[in-house]
Design a protein around this motif. Structure first.
Motif, mmCIF file in Angstrom:
data_model
loop_
_atom_site.group_PDB
_atom_site.id
_atom_site.type_symbol
_atom_site.label_atom_id
_atom_site.label_comp_id
_atom_site.label_asym_id
_atom_site.label_seq_id
_atom_site.Cartn_x
_atom_site.Cartn_y
_atom_site.Cartn_z
ATOM 1 N N GLY A 1 22.583 -7.913 -5.365
ATOM 2 C CA GLY A 1 23.277 -7.222 -6.450
ATOM 3 C C GLY A 1 23.123 -5.724 -6.521
ATOM 4 N N HIS A 2 22.623 -5.101 -5.457
ATOM 5 C CA HIS A 2 22.460 -3.649 -5.457
ATOM 6 C C HIS A 2 23.416 -3.034 -4.429
ATOM 7 N N LYS B 1 14.156 4.319 -12.869
ATOM 8 C CA LYS B 1 14.376 2.887 -13.071
ATOM 9 C C LYS B 1 15.460 2.325 -12.156
ATOM 10 N N ASP B 2 16.600 2.981 -12.086
ATOM 11 C CA ASP B 2 17.709 2.487 -11.273
ATOM 12 C C ASP B 2 17.442 2.612 -9.781
ATOM 13 N N ARG B 3 16.572 3.549 -9.414
ATOM 14 C CA ARG B 3 16.272 3.812 -8.012
ATOM 15 C C ARG B 3 15.136 2.950 -7.495
ATOM 16 N N PHE B 4 14.377 2.350 -8.380
ATOM 17 C CA PHE B 4 13.142 1.668 -8.004
ATOM 18 C C PHE B 4 13.336 0.518 -7.008
ATOM 19 N N PRO B 5 14.349 -0.360 -7.178
ATOM 20 C CA PRO B 5 14.532 -1.437 -6.186
ATOM 21 C C PRO B 5 14.714 -0.913 -4.767
ATOM 22 N N LEU B 6 15.423 0.195 -4.639
ATOM 23 C CA LEU B 6 15.632 0.774 -3.313
ATOM 24 C C LEU B 6 14.340 1.382 -2.779
ATOM 25 N N VAL B 7 13.537 1.965 -3.663
ATOM 26 C CA VAL B 7 12.239 2.511 -3.249
ATOM 27 C C VAL B 7 11.355 1.395 -2.691
ATOM 28 N N ILE B 8 11.351 0.255 -3.377
ATOM 29 C CA ILE B 8 10.568 -0.891 -2.907
ATOM 30 C C ILE B 8 11.010 -1.292 -1.508
ATOM 31 N N PHE B 9 12.330 -1.403 -1.328
ATOM 32 C CA PHE B 9 12.825 -1.838 -0.029
ATOM 33 C C PHE B 9 12.560 -0.785 1.045
ATOM 34 N N GLU C 1 0.824 -1.202 0.000
ATOM 35 C CA GLU C 1 0.000 0.000 0.000
ATOM 36 C C GLU C 1 0.863 1.260 0.000
ATOM 37 N N LEU C 2 1.956 1.241 0.759
ATOM 38 C CA LEU C 2 2.851 2.401 0.782
ATOM 39 C C LEU C 2 3.467 2.636 -0.590
ATOM 40 N N LEU C 3 3.894 1.567 -1.249
ATOM 41 C CA LEU C 3 4.502 1.700 -2.582
ATOM 42 C C LEU C 3 3.513 2.276 -3.576
ATOM 43 N N GLN C 4 2.284 1.775 -3.563
ATOM 44 C CA GLN C 4 1.261 2.261 -4.472
ATOM 45 C C GLN C 4 1.024 3.755 -4.279
ATOM 46 N N ARG C 5 0.840 4.169 -3.047
ATOM 47 C CA ARG C 5 0.547 5.576 -2.757
ATOM 48 C C ARG C 5 1.736 6.475 -3.095
ATOM 49 N N PHE C 6 2.943 6.012 -2.740
ATOM 50 C CA PHE C 6 4.118 6.835 -3.012
ATOM 51 C C PHE C 6 4.367 6.993 -4.506
ATOM 52 N N MET C 7 4.308 5.889 -5.248
ATOM 53 C CA MET C 7 4.644 5.949 -6.667
ATOM 54 C C MET C 7 3.657 6.811 -7.455
ATOM 55 N N VAL C 8 2.392 6.724 -7.133
ATOM 56 C CA VAL C 8 1.394 7.552 -7.814
ATOM 57 C C VAL C 8 1.673 9.029 -7.558
ATOM 58 N N LYS C 9 1.933 9.361 -6.291
ATOM 59 C CA LYS C 9 2.225 10.757 -5.934
ATOM 60 C C LYS C 9 3.549 11.218 -6.550
ATOM 61 N N HIS C 10 4.572 10.387 -6.464
ATOM 62 C CA HIS C 10 5.903 10.748 -6.946
ATOM 63 C C HIS C 10 5.912 10.960 -8.459
ATOM 64 N N LEU C 11 5.309 10.045 -9.195
ATOM 65 C CA LEU C 11 5.276 10.167 -10.657
ATOM 66 C C LEU C 11 4.425 11.354 -11.093
ATOM 67 N N GLU D 1 14.653 6.459 2.126
ATOM 68 C CA GLU D 1 13.574 6.381 3.117
ATOM 69 C C GLU D 1 12.943 7.751 3.336
ATOM 70 N N LEU D 2 13.790 8.782 3.415
ATOM 71 C CA LEU D 2 13.279 10.138 3.604
ATOM 72 C C LEU D 2 12.479 10.598 2.393
ATOM 73 N N MET D 3 12.932 10.231 1.193
ATOM 74 C CA MET D 3 12.211 10.593 -0.026
ATOM 75 C C MET D 3 10.807 9.979 -0.024
ATOM 76 N N VAL D 4 10.723 8.709 0.377
ATOM 77 C CA VAL D 4 9.421 8.037 0.432
ATOM 78 C C VAL D 4 8.540 8.691 1.492
#
Length: 310
Positions: free
Chosen positions: A156-157, A119-127, A80-90, A168-171
């Motif tokens: 591998g990251h 794209k390169d930042r997305f795995p870290l955003v998920i985590f 739920e956090l990822l969904q809300r953040f990505m919609v707002k961020h994009l 974390e602060l960005m999210v």
């Protein structure tokens, strides 16, 4: 609400729930609050609602949560956090004016540049979403920055603690520090608690275990199940775009998802209690028995490959 009790030290990663511990007044308050939050959420849906709930993303988050031995609740919270953040961020990125001269320097569209940057930042955003969810959970251990760095290195990251903190602060800023969001598992838990209070003969403790598996299946097969439900609702093999847009209020309805999960688990575990449970859930939520049955049917078709008695 169901009380979560940590087990003995050597099983500290395991969480057990004890139902029928809450008073009627507390259950009433919880149910009213959850119902209001669900309605408020449905009334403020974005056009992009559900975009970041595809199978691969959900599977990734649930696997990370399992690998880190988090409570399943934390995994669904992270989704739920990822969904809300990505919609707002994009939305913010795509509506930011392009700097003067940037268009001449970059032949590609602004949208391409935005997605390449992300794209390169997305795995870290998920985590980061998983990490925040672990911190919000009172019954899971918190994922600290050392664990985050080690885990990301293992897949591998290469990141530093500083990068983890910045992500974390960005999210957090993207969510406007509002990380106390509900998720489908919380609805399942409160509904089971109320159901157990109203219907003492229903084995809600056993149902809860099966509900976790059912919710995971529905989450991973979300597109196929809701497509089946849409066709059942509209009686159309190929629903129109307008019908699909209106149906978003169904796909994002956590209360409907909660009763559907419990109904499916009951069908599989205690078929003789099926009608009693559906009737009880309808009484609790105001959702018609037909709607609950349709949801359960759409799910069971994908689980069993067949229908079930109406």
């Amino acid at each position: 609400m169901a009380k979560r009790l940590l087990c003995s030290p050597n099983q500290s990663d395991v969480v057990s729930l004890k139902f029928r511990q809450a008073s009627f007044e507390l259950l009433t308050d919880f149910l009213f609050n959850f119902n209001k939050r669900n309605k408020d959420s449905l009334n403020s849906l974005s056009e992009c609602s559900g975009t970041f709930k595809n199978k691969r993303l959900i599977e990734c988050i649930l696997l990370i949560s399992r690998e880190l031995r988090l409570d399943p609740l934390a995994g669904y919270h992270a989704i739920e956090l990822l969904q809300r953040f990505m919609v707002k961020h994009l939305t913010d990125l795509l509506t930011t004016p392009t700097p003067p001269g940037a268009a001449a320097e970059q032949p590609r569209s602004n949208e391409d540049a935005v997605f390449d940057k992300l794209k390169d930042r997305f795995p870290l955003v998920i985590f980061s979403c998983v990490q925040l969810a672990s911190k919000m959970s009172l019954h899971s251990h918190m994922i600290d920055n050392n664990t985050t760095v080690r885990f990301l290195h293992s897949v591998g990251h290469r990141v530093s603690k500083q990068t983890v903190l910045e992500s974390e602060l960005m999210v957090l800023k993207g969510l406007e520090f509002n990380v106390n969001v509900t998720n489908p598992m919380t609805y399942v838990e409160i509904l089971l608690e109320v159901l157990g209070h109203n219907e003492p003969s229903i084995p809600v403790d056993r149902l809860y275990h099966h509900c976790q598996h059912v919710l995971q299946f529905i989450s991973l097969q979300r597109t196929a199940i809701f497509d089946s439900l849409l066709m059942t609702t509209t009686q159309c093999v190929e629903p129109s775009r307008e019908q699909r847009e209106k149906f978003v209020t169904v796909t994002e309805d956590c209360m409907l998802l909660g009763v559907g999960v419990i109904a499916v688990a009951t069908f599989i575990l205690h078929f003789r209690k099926w009608k009693q449970v559906v009737g009880g859930l309808s009484h609790i939520t105001g959702i018609s028995g037909r709607s609950i049955s349709d949801f359960a049917h759409a799910t069971l078709v994908h689980i069993l490959g067949t229908g079930f008695p109406q």
